[in-house]
Design a protein around this motif. Structure first.
Motif, PDB file in Angstrom:
ATOM      1  N   ARG A 296     -12.861 -52.049  -2.868  1.00 48.40           N
ATOM      2  CA  ARG A 296     -11.869 -51.696  -3.889  1.00 48.40           C
ATOM      3  C   ARG A 296     -11.191 -52.955  -4.449  1.00 48.40           C
ATOM      4  O   ARG A 296     -10.806 -52.997  -5.619  1.00 48.40           O
ATOM      5  N   PHE A 297     -11.075 -53.983  -3.612  1.00 45.72           N
ATOM      6  CA  PHE A 297     -10.336 -55.174  -3.997  1.00 45.72           C
ATOM      7  C   PHE A 297     -11.241 -56.366  -4.308  1.00 45.72           C
ATOM      8  O   PHE A 297     -10.852 -57.259  -5.066  1.00 45.72           O
ATOM      9  N   LEU A 298     -12.425 -56.387  -3.723  1.00 45.29           N
ATOM     10  CA  LEU A 298     -13.250 -57.591  -3.790  1.00 45.29           C
ATOM     11  C   LEU A 298     -14.706 -57.238  -3.498  1.00 45.29           C
ATOM     12  O   LEU A 298     -14.984 -56.463  -2.588  1.00 45.29           O
ATOM     13  N   GLN A 299     -15.625 -57.811  -4.272  1.00 44.04           N
ATOM     14  CA  GLN A 299     -17.043 -57.600  -3.995  1.00 44.04           C
ATOM     15  C   GLN A 299     -17.882 -58.610  -4.768  1.00 44.04           C
ATOM     16  O   GLN A 299     -17.398 -59.313  -5.645  1.00 44.04           O
ATOM     17  N   VAL A 300     -19.167 -58.680  -4.403  1.00 49.88           N
ATOM     18  CA  VAL A 300     -20.162 -59.399  -5.184  1.00 49.88           C
ATOM     19  C   VAL A 300     -21.351 -58.459  -5.314  1.00 49.88           C
ATOM     20  O   VAL A 300     -21.588 -57.632  -4.431  1.00 49.88           O
ATOM     21  N   GLU A 301     -22.082 -58.558  -6.418  1.00 53.97           N
ATOM     22  CA  GLU A 301     -23.139 -57.589  -6.672  1.00 53.97           C
ATOM     23  C   GLU A 301     -24.517 -58.246  -6.731  1.00 53.97           C
ATOM     24  O   GLU A 301     -24.705 -59.255  -7.411  1.00 53.97           O
ATOM     25  N   GLU A 302     -25.457 -57.637  -5.987  1.00 54.44           N
ATOM     26  CA  GLU A 302     -26.883 -57.911  -6.174  1.00 54.44           C
ATOM     27  C   GLU A 302     -27.379 -56.873  -7.169  1.00 54.44           C
ATOM     28  O   GLU A 302     -27.855 -55.808  -6.781  1.00 54.44           O
ATOM     29  N   LEU A 303     -27.248 -57.173  -8.429  1.00 50.63           N
ATOM     30  CA  LEU A 303     -27.639 -56.210  -9.461  1.00 50.63           C
ATOM     31  C   LEU A 303     -29.126 -55.895  -9.374  1.00 50.63           C
ATOM     32  O   LEU A 303     -29.546 -54.758  -9.559  1.00 50.63           O
ATOM     33  N   VAL A 304     -29.917 -56.916  -9.106  1.00 52.95           N
ATOM     34  CA  VAL A 304     -31.333 -56.747  -8.756  1.00 52.95           C
ATOM     35  C   VAL A 304     -31.578 -57.614  -7.528  1.00 52.95           C
ATOM     36  O   VAL A 304     -31.534 -58.841  -7.623  1.00 52.95           O
ATOM     37  N   PRO A 305     -31.794 -57.025  -6.349  1.00 53.92           N
ATOM     38  CA  PRO A 305     -32.041 -57.833  -5.153  1.00 53.92           C
ATOM     39  C   PRO A 305     -33.292 -58.695  -5.305  1.00 53.92           C
ATOM     40  O   PRO A 305     -34.149 -58.429  -6.151  1.00 53.92           O
ATOM     41  N   LEU A 306     -33.363 -59.739  -4.510  1.00 52.79           N
ATOM     42  CA  LEU A 306     -34.507 -60.650  -4.573  1.00 52.79           C
ATOM     43  C   LEU A 306     -35.804 -59.873  -4.411  1.00 52.79           C
ATOM     44  O   LEU A 306     -35.991 -59.135  -3.448  1.00 52.79           O
ATOM     45  N   SER A 307     -36.706 -60.030  -5.379  1.00 48.03           N
ATOM     46  CA  SER A 307     -37.957 -59.286  -5.358  1.00 48.03           C
ATOM     47  C   SER A 307     -39.092 -60.148  -5.878  1.00 48.03           C
ATOM     48  O   SER A 307     -38.882 -61.102  -6.635  1.00 48.03           O
TER      49      SER A 307
END
Length: 345
Positions: A296-307
């Motif tokens: 809710r307060f903090l994150q980072v996103e792997e929008l497309v994971p390593l592939s």
């Protein structure tokens, strides 16, 4: 027929029949092998099956929520809302007989934008090396894939903690919207803010002052009580190894975990070490980071994971080339007041 000495192993002498070169090179002709006079040198080796990989430290999954999915994008957006009421929420809503007006509750919507970037790298397997690897029972392709994963994890580690300055992003230890301050002095004749010069009570006071300051900035929201502290390895090792007293079995870290503000309010506090806090403070001082580790307060996103994106033979270079890619966001700090930096520890 004469025999030539072509090398020694322990107490024995390897001999080869006939025309062995004069430099000690084993000869493995049919006659020598059949008569037991020669053998493969590799048969005297004990091969260790363990491949020893480089030493490194990857800690980002521990210290931030990594959210997966979203696709190939350039930005990530997040909406927030703020509320207000005419005249404030204290006396204004109080009504009496004959009132002819009501205070209005309003909402203010805002959208934050966070940068995303593409991680892309390739690995190359030479065709001849691949054939050689088949003889030894090891997968060259797998070893290179492990190297690709290691490069990706190190990239993510830097992206999460320090950001990528060349692209204008920051991370957990250097976010520009986070308040910076210096911990209190020990009050000695030779004043110092360093933990190595403080008592256990003073170190606990630094931790509790930090937790309380972050909590106060969040309007004492129960969900926003800090639950995560990052320290340099030196300070972490100091509180982990230093006993509260000479006769005690409790360390300063145990003392902190038992008596901090979060624990006394029913919350769980994590204290961990990370190399990125070393010298991250003002003037190169060591930094303590106190924050709320929750999506809710903090994150980072792997929008497309390593592939594995694509692979093809390369006749011109006699190899196989394989490209890998991922799409990643910068650190998304939604509530800057739920994190603070404390320097000089």
């Amino acid at each position: 027929m004469a025999y030539q000495n072509v090398g020694t192993f322990d107490a024995g002498i390897i001999q080869a029949k006939g025309g062995a070169p004069s430099g000690g090179t084993p000869t493995m002709d049919a006659a020598g092998i059949a008569s037991g006079q020669a053998f493969l040198v590799s048969e005297l080796e004990k091969r260790d099956p363990l491949i020893r990989k480089p030493l490194t430290s990857i800690t980002y999954p521990r210290d931030i929520v990594v959210k997966s999915g979203g696709g190939w994008v350039d930005y990530v957006s997040a909406q927030s809302v703020g509320y207000g009421i005419t005249g404030g929420s204290g006396e204004s809503p109080v009504q009496a007989g004959g009132s002819n007006g009501l205070p209005i509750v309003q909402a203010n919507l805002d959208k934050g934008m966070f940068k995303a970037h593409t991680f892309a790298a390739a690995l190359r397997v030479m065709w001849v090396d691949m054939q050689k690897a088949n003889y030894i029972g090891r997968s060259l392709d797998q070893m290179l894939q492990d190297g690709m994963r290691r490069a990706y994890d190190k990239h993510m580690d830097e992206n999460v903690y320090a950001g990528l300055p060349a692209y204008g992003t920051t991370g957990l230890v250097n976010h520009p919207d986070v308040t910076e301050t210096t911990v209190a002095s020990n009050g000695a004749d030779a004043p110092s803010t360093k933990w190595e010069n403080k008592t256990k009570e003073q170190i606990l006071a630094d931790v509790n002052a930090g937790i309380t300051a972050v909590w106060a900035a969040a309007e004492y929201d129960e969900d926003a009580m800090p639950n995560h502290i990052l320290l340099p390895y030196e300070q972490y090792a100091y509180i982990l190894n230093t006993m509260v007293t000479d006769l005690a079995t409790e360390t300063i870290l145990d003392f902190i975990l038992k008596n901090n503000v979060a624990a006394k309010n029913g919350k769980s506090l994590y204290v961990g070490a990370v190399r990125w806090c070393k010298g991250a403070g003002t003037g190169g001082s060591d930094r303590m980071v106190i924050y709320v580790n929750h999506e809710r307060f903090l994150q980072v996103e792997e929008l497309v994971p390593l592939s594995r994106a694509l692979s093809q033979p390369n006749a011109a270079h006699f190899c196989y080339d394989t490209a890998y890619a991922a799409n990643l966001s910068e650190v998304e700090l939604f509530y800057p007041q739920t994190m603070m930096y404390f320097d000089g520890i």
